[in-house]
Design a protein around this motif. Sequence first.
Motif, short mmCIF file in Angstrom:
data_model
loop_
_atom_site.label_atom_id
_atom_site.label_comp_id
_atom_site.label_asym_id
_atom_site.label_seq_id
_atom_site.Cartn_x
_atom_site.Cartn_y
_atom_site.Cartn_z
N ILE A 170 36.39 28.63 31.77
CA ILE A 170 36.53 28.08 33.11
C ILE A 170 37.41 26.84 32.99
CG2 ILE A 170 35.35 27.00 35.06
CD1 ILE A 170 32.88 28.60 34.30
N LEU A 171 38.49 26.84 33.74
CA LEU A 171 39.41 25.72 33.68
C LEU A 171 39.63 25.16 35.07
CD1 LEU A 171 42.08 27.36 31.37
CD2 LEU A 171 40.29 25.77 30.69
N GLY A 172 39.84 23.89 35.14
CA GLY A 172 40.09 23.24 36.41
C GLY A 172 40.95 22.02 36.22
N GLY A 230 43.80 21.50 27.48
CA GLY A 230 45.23 21.62 27.61
C GLY A 230 45.74 23.00 27.92
N ARG A 231 44.85 24.00 27.95
CA ARG A 231 45.30 25.37 28.20
C ARG A 231 45.90 25.53 29.58
NH1 ARG A 231 40.14 28.43 25.60
NH2 ARG A 231 39.14 26.47 26.00
N TRP A 286 50.23 25.39 30.77
CA TRP A 286 50.89 26.51 31.43
C TRP A 286 51.38 26.15 32.82
CZ3 TRP A 286 52.95 30.49 29.20
CH2 TRP A 286 52.46 30.91 27.97
N LEU A 287 50.62 25.39 33.57
CA LEU A 287 51.06 24.99 34.91
C LEU A 287 52.29 24.09 34.84
CD1 LEU A 287 47.65 24.33 36.67
CD2 LEU A 287 49.14 26.33 36.91
N THR A 288 52.29 23.15 33.92
CA THR A 288 53.43 22.26 33.75
C THR A 288 54.66 23.05 33.32
OG1 THR A 288 51.98 20.43 33.17
CG2 THR A 288 54.28 20.22 32.52
#
Length: 102
Positions: free
Chosen positions: A70-72, A78-79, A83-85
């Motif tokens: 679960i990432l937010g 840093g996962r 990726w968003l950056t």
Amino acid sequence: MSSVNVYTGWPDEPLDDESPLFDCPPDADATFGADLGYAGQYGALKAGCENAVVQAVGQERAVVLRPGVILGPNEYVGRLTWWLTRAARGGQLLAPGPAERP
């Protein structure tokens, strides 16, 4: 909310609802499972937390969810943020899946 880490075969084996779980009592202390290494101890203690919930509210009222990750916005591993950056920079991006899929 629990974790797939409660499965003894994670991450090396395929999992399903019948996969074996770590055995941990609901009242285990923080030293329980220390001989299992960090990931094993974490998994065992998460299994103990599941057992504590079931003990407290009963099997018929407990729902245990075991997601992988679960990432937010405040994740610290840093996962997701990496990726968003990277995606925000634009251009070609190496990612799994067919190239024709957006």
